[in-house]
Design a protein around this motif. Structure first.
Motif, short mmCIF file in Angstrom:
data_model
loop_
_atom_site.label_atom_id
_atom_site.label_comp_id
_atom_site.label_asym_id
_atom_site.label_seq_id
_atom_site.Cartn_x
_atom_site.Cartn_y
_atom_site.Cartn_z
N ALA A 65 0.48 -0.96 -0.22
CA ALA A 65 0.17 -0.16 -0.36
C ALA A 65 0.40 1.51 -0.07
N PRO A 66 0.08 1.82 -0.25
CA PRO A 66 1.07 3.48 -0.87
C PRO A 66 1.73 4.13 0.64
N SER A 67 0.79 3.51 1.51
CA SER A 67 0.63 4.25 3.04
C SER A 67 0.00 3.13 3.98
N THR A 68 0.61 3.89 5.22
CA THR A 68 0.25 2.95 6.43
C THR A 68 -1.13 3.22 7.04
N ASP A 69 -1.82 4.44 6.52
CA ASP A 69 -3.23 4.46 6.46
C ASP A 69 -4.36 4.38 5.63
N LEU A 89 -14.33 -10.50 7.94
CA LEU A 89 -13.58 -11.55 7.30
C LEU A 89 -13.53 -13.02 8.22
N ARG A 90 -13.46 -13.93 7.76
CA ARG A 90 -14.05 -15.93 7.91
C ARG A 90 -12.82 -16.79 8.09
N THR A 91 -13.01 -17.10 9.39
CA THR A 91 -12.20 -18.49 9.80
C THR A 91 -12.29 -19.42 8.84
N ASN A 92 -10.74 -20.17 9.93
CA ASN A 92 -11.17 -21.78 9.19
C ASN A 92 -12.03 -21.84 10.29
N ARG A 93 -12.11 -23.19 10.68
CA ARG A 93 -12.90 -23.76 11.59
C ARG A 93 -12.71 -23.88 13.04
N VAL A 94 -13.35 -22.74 13.81
CA VAL A 94 -13.16 -22.09 15.41
C VAL A 94 -12.48 -23.50 15.58
N HIS A 95 -11.08 -22.82 17.23
CA HIS A 95 -10.97 -24.72 17.89
C HIS A 95 -11.49 -23.12 19.16
N PHE A 137 -7.14 -9.30 17.26
CA PHE A 137 -6.32 -10.08 16.35
C PHE A 137 -5.12 -9.84 17.13
N ARG A 138 -5.04 -9.18 17.45
CA ARG A 138 -3.05 -8.58 18.57
C ARG A 138 -3.21 -8.64 19.68
N HIS A 139 -2.33 -8.84 20.49
CA HIS A 139 -2.03 -9.01 21.53
C HIS A 139 -2.55 -7.34 22.53
N GLN A 140 -1.92 -6.93 21.64
CA GLN A 140 -1.81 -5.20 22.22
C GLN A 140 -2.70 -4.56 21.69
N ARG A 151 -7.36 -2.65 11.04
CA ARG A 151 -6.12 -1.91 10.30
C ARG A 151 -4.82 -4.23 9.92
N ALA A 152 -4.61 -3.99 8.87
CA ALA A 152 -3.93 -5.19 8.48
C ALA A 152 -4.13 -6.30 9.00
N LEU A 153 -5.69 -7.20 8.77
CA LEU A 153 -6.09 -7.90 9.27
C LEU A 153 -5.16 -9.16 8.30
#
Length: 86
Positions: free
Chosen positions: A6-10, A19-25, A47-50, A75-77
């Protein structure tokens, strides 16, 4: 798989609200009763720790995968990441 820079971070292409997951555990138990009963459930997603929790709606599919619809785009999935719901 193709990757694009992408041309910029935003840049809008970096943000997704679905979003679609695989089979959920499920770690703690089987799928929540509300999700099994109604096939949909409101909760919070990360989806990120922080990352801050984001309100979302889970939709359970027949194959055990889940559609996650975020109230606010994230952002960024990217494929292969672990996510959690509360």
């Amino acid at each position: 798989m193709l990757y694009f820079k992408a041309p910029s971070t935003d840049h809008p292409a970096l943000f997704r609200d679905l979003l679609r997951t695989n089979r959920v555990h499920w770690i703690a138990e089987e799928p929540p009763a509300e999700l099994v009963r109604d096939k949909m459930m409101e909760c919070h997603f990360r989806f990120r720790h922080q990352m801050a929790l984001v309100p979302c709606v889970l939709t359970l599919n027949q194959d055990g995968s889940v559609w996650v619809t975020l109230v606010k785009p994230a952002r960024a999935l990217t494929p292969g990441q672990v996510s959690c719901w509360k």
